[in-house]
Scaffold this motif. Structure first.
Motif, short mmCIF file in Angstrom:
data_model
loop_
_atom_site.label_atom_id
_atom_site.label_comp_id
_atom_site.label_asym_id
_atom_site.label_seq_id
_atom_site.Cartn_x
_atom_site.Cartn_y
_atom_site.Cartn_z
N SER A 1 84.74 21.06 31.09
CA SER A 1 83.29 20.96 31.12
C SER A 1 82.78 21.45 32.46
O SER A 1 83.47 21.32 33.48
N PRO A 2 81.56 22.00 32.50
CA PRO A 2 81.02 22.46 33.79
C PRO A 2 80.89 21.30 34.76
O PRO A 2 80.60 20.18 34.38
N PRO A 3 81.13 21.53 36.03
CA PRO A 3 80.99 20.46 37.01
C PRO A 3 79.53 20.06 37.17
O PRO A 3 78.63 20.85 36.96
N GLN A 4 79.32 18.81 37.57
CA GLN A 4 77.95 18.32 37.73
C GLN A 4 77.31 18.86 39.01
O GLN A 4 76.12 19.07 39.07
N ASP A 5 78.11 19.04 40.04
CA ASP A 5 77.57 19.60 41.28
C ASP A 5 77.94 21.08 41.34
O ASP A 5 78.64 21.60 40.51
N ARG A 6 77.42 21.75 42.35
CA ARG A 6 77.67 23.19 42.49
C ARG A 6 78.44 23.44 43.77
O ARG A 6 77.87 23.84 44.78
N LYS A 7 79.70 23.19 43.72
CA LYS A 7 80.54 23.53 44.85
C LYS A 7 80.69 25.04 44.91
O LYS A 7 80.56 25.74 43.91
N PRO A 8 81.01 25.60 46.09
CA PRO A 8 81.34 27.01 46.14
C PRO A 8 82.57 27.28 45.29
O PRO A 8 83.47 26.43 45.19
N VAL A 9 82.62 28.43 44.68
CA VAL A 9 83.69 28.76 43.74
C VAL A 9 84.69 29.70 44.39
O VAL A 9 84.31 30.70 45.03
N ALA B 1 89.38 21.98 50.80
CA ALA B 1 88.29 22.53 51.63
C ALA B 1 86.93 22.42 50.95
O ALA B 1 85.92 22.83 51.52
N GLY B 2 86.88 21.88 49.72
CA GLY B 2 85.61 21.64 49.05
C GLY B 2 85.20 22.67 48.02
O GLY B 2 84.07 22.65 47.54
N TYR B 3 86.11 23.55 47.63
CA TYR B 3 85.80 24.55 46.61
C TYR B 3 86.04 24.00 45.21
O TYR B 3 86.90 23.14 44.99
N HIS B 4 85.29 24.52 44.27
CA HIS B 4 85.68 24.45 42.86
C HIS B 4 86.62 25.63 42.65
O HIS B 4 86.23 26.79 42.79
N VAL B 5 87.88 25.34 42.33
CA VAL B 5 88.91 26.37 42.30
C VAL B 5 89.22 26.77 40.87
O VAL B 5 89.50 25.92 40.02
N VAL B 6 89.15 28.05 40.60
CA VAL B 6 89.58 28.62 39.33
C VAL B 6 90.94 29.25 39.55
O VAL B 6 91.09 30.13 40.41
N ILE B 7 91.95 28.78 38.82
CA ILE B 7 93.27 29.40 38.90
C ILE B 7 93.54 30.13 37.60
O ILE B 7 93.27 29.63 36.51
N SER B 8 94.03 31.34 37.72
CA SER B 8 94.38 32.12 36.54
C SER B 8 95.83 32.55 36.64
O SER B 8 96.38 32.74 37.72
N ALA B 9 96.47 32.70 35.48
CA ALA B 9 97.84 33.15 35.38
C ALA B 9 98.10 33.52 33.93
O ALA B 9 97.24 33.33 33.06
N ARG B 10 99.30 34.02 33.67
CA ARG B 10 99.61 34.49 32.31
C ARG B 10 100.05 33.38 31.37
O ARG B 10 99.97 33.54 30.16
N THR B 11 100.51 32.25 31.90
CA THR B 11 101.16 31.23 31.08
C THR B 11 100.36 29.94 31.09
O THR B 11 100.19 29.30 32.14
N GLN B 12 99.90 29.54 29.91
CA GLN B 12 99.08 28.33 29.80
C GLN B 12 99.85 27.08 30.20
O GLN B 12 99.29 26.17 30.83
N THR B 13 101.13 27.02 29.88
CA THR B 13 101.93 25.84 30.23
C THR B 13 101.96 25.63 31.74
O THR B 13 101.76 24.51 32.23
N ASP B 14 102.21 26.71 32.48
CA ASP B 14 102.22 26.60 33.94
C ASP B 14 100.86 26.21 34.48
O ASP B 14 100.74 25.40 35.41
N SER C 1 78.44 31.55 41.57
CA SER C 1 78.99 32.77 42.15
C SER C 1 80.36 32.53 42.76
O SER C 1 80.60 31.50 43.40
N ILE C 2 81.24 33.50 42.58
CA ILE C 2 82.55 33.44 43.22
C ILE C 2 82.39 33.87 44.67
O ILE C 2 82.08 35.02 44.97
N GLU C 3 82.54 32.91 45.57
CA GLU C 3 82.38 33.18 47.00
C GLU C 3 83.65 33.73 47.62
O GLU C 3 83.59 34.52 48.57
N THR C 4 84.80 33.29 47.10
CA THR C 4 86.10 33.67 47.66
C THR C 4 87.04 34.01 46.52
O THR C 4 87.10 33.29 45.52
N VAL C 5 87.75 35.11 46.66
CA VAL C 5 88.80 35.46 45.71
C VAL C 5 90.05 35.81 46.50
O VAL C 5 89.99 36.49 47.52
N ILE C 6 91.19 35.29 46.05
CA ILE C 6 92.47 35.63 46.66
C ILE C 6 93.41 36.09 45.56
O ILE C 6 93.67 35.35 44.61
N SER C 7 93.89 37.31 45.68
CA SER C 7 94.82 37.88 44.71
C SER C 7 96.24 37.63 45.19
O SER C 7 96.65 38.14 46.23
#
Length: 329
Positions: A7-15, A36-49, A90-96
């Motif tokens: 569900s979407p977060p109630q507050d708007r942390k930096p993403v 550090a206070g971010y809402h973190v989106v993690i992506s990868a190929r495997t749902q289990t991981d 908005s995505i403020e920070t992205v790390i590949s």
């Protein structure tokens, strides 16, 4: 493919988006960004991981969203960014971070390089170009691209990895110059050897047990290899500060400095070291060297004596700590 269950977060942390955030260094970075206070989106190929990583990160207090995505999918990256920003801001920070490691002699087939180049060179390009339009419009953003000291100094028996990382270094440095004055910073992240648990999932070609032994042995040395948690702190702070170049460990920094002074001299030493590594079976190329014939670390380790586990305890402990435990006993 994208899985949407949160569900979407109630507050708007930096993403912050960590591409390749389910295991290893990416997992450690997700935890650091969460603290550090971010809402973190993690992506990868495997749902289990991803699911296991999210549960552990949330238990530690991080606010985490997961998405299944392969960095080789450029259109999927654009769709993912649009969906994230419409729901979470908005995505403020992205790390590949996403990467693969294949350890062994020079392969027979050109196709053996495809996966490494697609994930570790095309992957960062796809990730960056997905977030770049929005960052340009907002005139702000932080981009981190994880490369490697192997992208500066070629490392024996890591040819595909080195080739991809050299390309990633060039892309990150060139992009940083292109975006000067735009409000967007690009950090070229050049780690030395780290204890991420990644040795357990790496692929070993040829004399797989011997390849696993030297690679894992180096990963276990406390002076040579840095713990992934400490590396994540260095990276997160450097990306937040907009540093163009983030390089560690001490051996990596020294190697980078000496290589700039004398690339021929360093190349001679590296070449000599390479001759000490395992030779291909029968000292010749053959079916054992095809790009499909890889043993993952957890299989290559099975034939080694138990005393090796004690010698490499620090590396082995990192397997569970950084969510690399598929196949772990």
């Amino acid at each position: 493919m994208m899985v949407m269950t949160e569900s979407p977060p109630q507050d708007r942390k930096p993403v912050a988006w960590v591409a390749g955030g389910s295991r290893g260094l990416g997992y450690a970075l997700a935890g650091e960004l969460g603290r550090a206070g971010y809402h973190v989106v993690i992506s990868a190929r495997t749902q289990t991981d991803l699911a296991r990583a999210a549960n552990q990160l949330r238990a530690a207090g991080a606010e985490v969203t997961t998405r299944v995505h392969d960095v080789r999918d450029a259109a999927g990256a654009r769709d993912l960014v649009q969906e994230i920003e419409s729901r979470y801001g908005s995505i403020e920070t992205v790390i590949s971070v996403a990467g693969v490691i294949t350890v062994g002699p020079v392969p027979d087939l050109a196709e053996a390089y495809d996966e490494s180049l697609d994930i570790m060179l095309r992957g960062p390009i796809n990730v960056v170009h997905a977030v770049l339009p929005g960052m340009r419009e907002r005139r702000r953003g932080r981009i981190g691209i994880v490369t490697s000291i192997a992208g500066v100094i070629p490392v024996p028996h890591l040819l595909a990895y080195s080739a991809a990382k050299h390309g990633a270094v060039g892309f990150a440095r060139g992009l940083s110059e292109e975006l000067t004055g735009s409000g967007i910073t690009v950090s070229t992240i050049i780690p030395g050897l780290m204890r991420t648990g990644g040795h357990w999932q790496a692929g070993y070609v040829g004399r797989s047990e011997q390849e696993y032994a030297w690679f894992t042995g180096l990963s276990a040395l406390p002076i040579v290899a840095m713990d992934a948690s400490r590396a994540a702190r260095i990276i997160a702070a450097g990306v937040a500060a907009g540093r163009r170049k983030i390089i560690f460990t001490l051996p990596a920094r020294l190697g980078d400095f000496v290589y700039r002074l004398s690339p021929v001299g360093v190349g001679t030493v590296v070449g000599a070291a390479g001759r000490l590594l395992p030779r291909p079976p029968d000292d010749a190329s053959g079916d054992d060297q095809t790009h499909d014939d890889q043993a993952p670390g957890f299989r290559a380790a099975a034939g080694l004596p138990k005393v090796f586990d004690r010698f490499t305890a620090l590396a082995r402990n990192a397997v569970r700590r950084f969510n690399n435990q598929a196949g772990f006993q």
